[in-house]
Design a protein around this motif. Structure first.
Motif, PDB file in Angstrom:
ATOM      1  N   ALA A  93       0.833  -1.212   0.000  1.00  0.00           N
ATOM      2  CA  ALA A  93       0.000   0.000   0.000  1.00  0.00           C
ATOM      3  C   ALA A  93       0.860   1.252   0.000  1.00  0.00           C
ATOM      4  CB  ALA A  93      -0.923  -0.014   1.207  1.00  0.00           C
ATOM      5  N   ASN A  94       1.901   1.263   0.824  1.00  0.00           N
ATOM      6  CA  ASN A  94       2.737   2.458   0.940  1.00  0.00           C
ATOM      7  C   ASN A  94       3.510   2.741  -0.340  1.00  0.00           C
ATOM      8  OD1 ASN A  94       1.779   2.617   3.522  1.00  0.00           O
ATOM      9  ND2 ASN A  94       3.674   2.010   4.525  1.00  0.00           N
ATOM     10  N   ARG A  95       4.037   1.695  -0.973  1.00  0.00           N
ATOM     11  CA  ARG A  95       4.770   1.906  -2.228  1.00  0.00           C
ATOM     12  C   ARG A  95       3.838   2.418  -3.327  1.00  0.00           C
ATOM     13  NH1 ARG A  95      10.000   0.015  -2.727  1.00  0.00           N
ATOM     14  NH2 ARG A  95      10.769  -1.352  -1.050  1.00  0.00           N
ATOM     15  N   LEU A  96       2.637   1.906  -3.380  1.00  0.00           N
ATOM     16  CA  LEU A  96       1.682   2.363  -4.385  1.00  0.00           C
ATOM     17  C   LEU A  96       1.270   3.809  -4.123  1.00  0.00           C
ATOM     18  CD1 LEU A  96      -0.523  -0.846  -4.674  1.00  0.00           C
ATOM     19  CD2 LEU A  96       1.035   0.060  -6.421  1.00  0.00           C
ATOM     20  N   TYR A  97       1.097   4.161  -2.849  1.00  0.00           N
ATOM     21  CA  TYR A  97       0.778   5.552  -2.506  1.00  0.00           C
ATOM     22  C   TYR A  97       1.925   6.473  -2.887  1.00  0.00           C
ATOM     23  CZ  TYR A  97       0.382   9.759   0.293  1.00  0.00           C
ATOM     24  OH  TYR A  97       0.359  11.075   0.700  1.00  0.00           O
ATOM     25  N   ILE A  98       3.140   6.087  -2.552  1.00  0.00           N
ATOM     26  CA  ILE A  98       4.311   6.910  -2.888  1.00  0.00           C
ATOM     27  C   ILE A  98       4.335   7.219  -4.377  1.00  0.00           C
ATOM     28  CG2 ILE A  98       6.837   6.861  -3.079  1.00  0.00           C
ATOM     29  CD1 ILE A  98       6.820   5.305  -0.380  1.00  0.00           C
ATOM     30  N   ALA A  99       4.053   6.210  -5.182  1.00  0.00           N
ATOM     31  CA  ALA A  99       4.084   6.399  -6.634  1.00  0.00           C
ATOM     32  C   ALA A  99       3.087   7.450  -7.098  1.00  0.00           C
ATOM     33  CB  ALA A  99       3.807   5.068  -7.336  1.00  0.00           C
ATOM     34  N   CYS A 112       7.535  11.152   5.633  1.00  0.00           N
ATOM     35  CA  CYS A 112       8.400   9.977   5.714  1.00  0.00           C
ATOM     36  C   CYS A 112       7.478   8.774   5.788  1.00  0.00           C
ATOM     37  CB  CYS A 112       9.318  10.041   6.933  1.00  0.00           C
ATOM     38  SG  CYS A 112      10.355   8.575   7.126  1.00  0.00           S
ATOM     39  N   GLU A 113       7.560   7.914   4.807  1.00  0.00           N
ATOM     40  CA  GLU A 113       6.728   6.722   4.764  1.00  0.00           C
ATOM     41  C   GLU A 113       7.576   5.505   5.112  1.00  0.00           C
ATOM     42  OE1 GLU A 113       3.819   5.424   5.329  1.00  0.00           O
ATOM     43  OE2 GLU A 113       2.896   6.523   3.666  1.00  0.00           O
ATOM     44  N   THR A 114       6.968   4.545   5.785  1.00  0.00           N
ATOM     45  CA  THR A 114       7.682   3.343   6.202  1.00  0.00           C
ATOM     46  C   THR A 114       7.479   2.223   5.187  1.00  0.00           C
ATOM     47  OG1 THR A 114       7.302   3.936   8.509  1.00  0.00           O
ATOM     48  CG2 THR A 114       7.989   1.678   8.069  1.00  0.00           C
ATOM     49  N   LEU A 115       8.549   1.508   4.921  1.00  0.00           N
ATOM     50  CA  LEU A 115       8.496   0.294   4.103  1.00  0.00           C
ATOM     51  C   LEU A 115       8.796  -0.870   5.047  1.00  0.00           C
ATOM     52  CD1 LEU A 115      10.545   1.648   1.057  1.00  0.00           C
ATOM     53  CD2 LEU A 115       8.047   1.665   1.370  1.00  0.00           C
ATOM     54  N   PRO A 116       7.777  -1.361   5.753  1.00  0.00           N
ATOM     55  CA  PRO A 116       8.016  -2.252   6.892  1.00  0.00           C
ATOM     56  C   PRO A 116       8.566  -3.623   6.530  1.00  0.00           C
ATOM     57  CG  PRO A 116       5.658  -2.050   6.466  1.00  0.00           C
ATOM     58  CD  PRO A 116       6.343  -1.043   5.592  1.00  0.00           C
ATOM     59  N   ALA A 117       8.321  -4.103   5.322  1.00  0.00           N
ATOM     60  CA  ALA A 117       8.834  -5.431   4.963  1.00  0.00           C
ATOM     61  C   ALA A 117      10.352  -5.442   4.859  1.00  0.00           C
ATOM     62  CB  ALA A 117       8.213  -5.906   3.654  1.00  0.00           C
ATOM     63  N   THR A 134      12.828  20.793   7.006  1.00  0.00           N
ATOM     64  CA  THR A 134      12.011  19.650   6.600  1.00  0.00           C
ATOM     65  C   THR A 134      12.868  18.396   6.471  1.00  0.00           C
ATOM     66  OG1 THR A 134      10.451  21.083   5.413  1.00  0.00           O
ATOM     67  CG2 THR A 134      10.471  18.755   4.804  1.00  0.00           C
ATOM     68  N   MET A 135      14.049  18.543   5.897  1.00  0.00           N
ATOM     69  CA  MET A 135      14.937  17.402   5.722  1.00  0.00           C
ATOM     70  C   MET A 135      15.319  16.798   7.075  1.00  0.00           C
ATOM     71  SD  MET A 135      16.734  15.758   3.231  1.00  0.00           S
ATOM     72  CE  MET A 135      15.964  14.380   4.046  1.00  0.00           C
ATOM     73  N   ILE A 136      15.651  17.647   8.019  1.00  0.00           N
ATOM     74  CA  ILE A 136      16.035  17.162   9.344  1.00  0.00           C
ATOM     75  C   ILE A 136      14.825  16.580  10.072  1.00  0.00           C
ATOM     76  CG2 ILE A 136      16.931  17.873  11.597  1.00  0.00           C
ATOM     77  CD1 ILE A 136      18.642  19.960  10.104  1.00  0.00           C
ATOM     78  N   HIS A 137      13.681  17.244   9.925  1.00  0.00           N
ATOM     79  CA  HIS A 137      12.431  16.774  10.536  1.00  0.00           C
ATOM     80  C   HIS A 137      12.086  15.370  10.047  1.00  0.00           C
ATOM     81  CE1 HIS A 137       8.197  17.402  12.003  1.00  0.00           C
ATOM     82  NE2 HIS A 137       7.943  16.537  11.030  1.00  0.00           N
ATOM     83  N   GLU A 138      12.055  15.190   8.740  1.00  0.00           N
ATOM     84  CA  GLU A 138      11.715  13.876   8.196  1.00  0.00           C
ATOM     85  C   GLU A 138      12.807  12.850   8.519  1.00  0.00           C
ATOM     86  OE1 GLU A 138       8.811  13.482   7.339  1.00  0.00           O
ATOM     87  OE2 GLU A 138       8.164  15.521   6.876  1.00  0.00           O
ATOM     88  N   GLY A 139      14.035  13.331   8.676  1.00  0.00           N
ATOM     89  CA  GLY A 139      15.102  12.433   9.118  1.00  0.00           C
ATOM     90  C   GLY A 139      14.815  11.849  10.484  1.00  0.00           C
ATOM     91  N   GLY A 140      14.235  12.659  11.382  1.00  0.00           N
ATOM     92  CA  GLY A 140      13.854  12.144  12.698  1.00  0.00           C
ATOM     93  C   GLY A 140      12.843  11.018  12.588  1.00  0.00           C
ATOM     94  N   HIS A 141      11.862  11.171  11.692  1.00  0.00           N
ATOM     95  CA  HIS A 141      10.906  10.085  11.457  1.00  0.00           C
ATOM     96  C   HIS A 141      11.626   8.842  10.949  1.00  0.00           C
ATOM     97  CE1 HIS A 141       7.302  12.285  12.281  1.00  0.00           C
ATOM     98  NE2 HIS A 141       7.435  13.134  11.277  1.00  0.00           N
TER      99      HIS A 141
END
Length: 571
Positions: free
Chosen positions: A55-61, A328-333, A352-359
């Motif tokens: 789901a996450n990869r399809l959303y990212i696309a 920042c989206e997770t690719l849990p597999a 933003t870069m540092i913020h998303e880096g924290g995620h």
């Protein structure tokens, strides 16, 4: 059987439900007792990782190119054909575990969450939730298509951020008005989409036998550690403590700029009369310098970021057709994060870069937790991870520490960040209070004109200091341009709560940076295995809504700004 499950969701992007179903069926029929539980839980976790990553990869696309019809088609196929079936199957497995009476070690909160999810689960809502995600994609398409012509060139609205920092006030105003008009051009389309969102959400909460959508969403977001009344307390504390501080900041800016009135196009220009901060010329430079900063904060964190760079998990440049915002989206597999943003070469991009880096670091730090459910952290603590990282990284923004700026420009950048943090709390209160009003007054909120009125009322309450006279329409429609209100309702107070936690971590870092970073990483590593108060405590902070905590944050912010202004004056 589970040995045949792919290692990555890259192989499952085109799978229909018939390919996933046998795995769920096997788990559903497999005996579950104390001896079989560890393997059963591990296999379920692995299957859920694959489905979620698909789901996450399809959303990212769909976000990297909102004009990619094939990506949109594949995502919609998943939402129609896989998502509802998978949710049903997931719920059956949750119920199977609950009915077993088994209590896996370290799974106490997950069992609590599963029971809450079972209480509001309704099969008839699955198709509606999928439709809600499709409406979110429609919103992205509307915003992603917004461009203007500037100096004979078609550019996106985020690219105007650079113009808003120009010392030429007439140019700033012209750009601001062009962007505002372009946004108003989509007013009718967003109004129509808004009504569809609200009607859909009303049916969802009614199906779940909840009194209103707010109650449904509270349960849906698994908010066990605070209530709507706590949010109301937070709004009132912000109004009393932070709004006056924000007014002081706006007044200082007005005087520094020598203006009679501070207008919306005066909020991004440097108040000290210095050229705009231009931290990098291209995305490669942004990545290279951010990596050095993360290495300064902690070498392990720097190593995580290098992994993302090496694995192609960064999409950072702004371009036409790209969805707005950053995430920042997770690719849990594969236990990896993906960072998306719209960089145009301004300091906000660095933040933003540092913020998303924290995620992203949150994903890496929870890798040792055995089950996906233990790694699925709540939004509140996820935002502590990101906001605290901004503050922990702040001492390393100067070039002498590996960062982007001279010492004086680093001081300017830090002041800009602290000012934005203080001014954010009142804005957060507007967004959150607006949503409480919307979902407690559904029939009234169906009229976009009423939403305009309520937004204006809240704006006047929490956001004094900037003159919007003659711009009443632009101000009143601000709710249309806050994507959280449309796409992820009630997901905004988390930022305010998290920022209060982040300020406490920052205060700890002033005393002992190494210990504060160690405590921060300890908090991340706990994932979703502790309550919010426990997670805040692990980071050396207190989960709070009160005036006292906010006053401490305001005092720290204002004293730090004064110190940093001395650095600028020594230039």
């Amino acid at each position: 059987m589970f040995s045949s499950l792919p290692e990555s969701a890259i192989e499952t992007l085109t799978w229909g439900w018939n390919r996933f179903a046998p795995f769920y069926k096997e788990l559903s029929s497999r005996p579950l007792n104390a001896s079989t539980m560890p393997e059963w839980l591990a296999d379920w976790s692995r299957l859920s990782e694959i489905v979620q990553e698909t789901a996450n990869r399809l959303y990212i696309a769909t976000t990297v190119d909102t004009n990619d019809r094939d990506a949109e088609k594949m995502y919609n196929f998943f939402l129609d054909e896989v998502y509802p079936q998978a949710e049903t199957a997931e719920q059956l497995l949750k119920q199977k575990l609950l009915d077993s009476g088994l209590k896996p070690p370290g799974f106490e909160l997950q069992l609590r969450n599963m029971q809450a999810e079972a209480d509001i689960y309704r099969e008839e809502n699955l198709a509606l939730l999928a439709q809600e995600l499709k409406l979110s994609t429609e919103y992205d398409k509307i915003i992603g298509a917004q461009t203007i012509t500037w100096n004979g060139e078609e550019i996106t609205l985020p690219q105007l951020q650079r113009v808003y920092q120009e010392p030429d006030r007439d140019k700033r105003e012209k750009a601001w008005r062009l962007a505002a008009q372009r946004q108003l051009d989509d007013r009718e389309a967003i109004d129509e989409l808004w009504i569809r969102f609200l009607d859909l959400r009303q049916v969802i909460h009614q199906n779940a036998d909840m009194p209103d959508y707010r109650a449904y969403r509270w349960a849906n977001l698994l908010r066990f550690d605070y209530t709507p009344e706590n949010c109301q307390q937070f709004h009132e504390s912000i109004e009393k403590v932070v709004v006056p501080a924000a007014e002081r900041l706006y007044e200082r800016r007005r005087k520094n700029l020598g203006l009679e009135r501070l207008r919306p196009w005066d909020l991004n220009v440097d108040p000290y009369g210095k050229p705009p901060l231009r931290p990098f010329k291209n995305v490669d430079e942004l990545v290279k310098t951010t990596r050095r900063i993360f290495n300064q904060v902690d070498p392990q964190l720097g190593g995580y970021f290098e992994t993302m760079q090496r694995e192609g998990l960064l999409d950072l440049d702004n371009r036409k057709g790209k969805a707005p915002g950053g995430y920042c989206e997770t690719l849990p597999a594969v236990n990896l994060p993906f960072i998306f943003m719209n960089a145009v070469g301004v300091h906000d991009d660095v933040q933003t870069m540092i913020h998303e880096g924290g995620h992203a670091f949150h994903v890496f730090e929870t890798v040792d937790l055995p089950y996906l459910q233990q790694r699925d952290v709540g939004a509140e603590i996820a935002e502590v991870a990101s906001m605290a990282m901004e503050l922990l990284a702040a001492p390393y923004l100067s070039q002498e520490m590996g960062g982007f700026y001279t010492p004086q420009d680093a001081a300017r950048a830090r002041i800009e960040h602290i000012n934005a943090a203080l001014c954010f709390w009142p804005y957060m209160a507007v967004v959150d209070a607006f949503q409480h009003w919307v979902y407690r007054n559904h029939n009234i909120a169906l009229d976009p004109a009423e939403c305009d009125w309520k937004w204006s009322e809240l704006w006047d309450r929490f956001m004094p200091g900037v003159d919007w006279s003659g711009l009443e329409e632009e101000m009143a429609t601000g709710w249309q341009r806050k994507l959280h209100i449309h796409q992820v309702p009630f997901y905004y107070v988390e930022y305010g709560l998290a920022q209060l936690g982040a300020f406490q971590i920052w205060a700890n870092a002033i005393e002992n940076q190494d210990q504060a970073v160690a405590d921060y990483r300890r908090m991340l590593s706990l994932g979703a295995t502790s309550t919010l108060p426990e997670l805040f405590n692990a980071a050396g902070a207190r989960f709070a809504f009160d005036e006292s905590a906010l006053q401490s944050a305001v005092d720290l912010a204002e004293s730090t700004i004064a110190e940093l202004e001395n650095v600028i004056e020594k230039r």
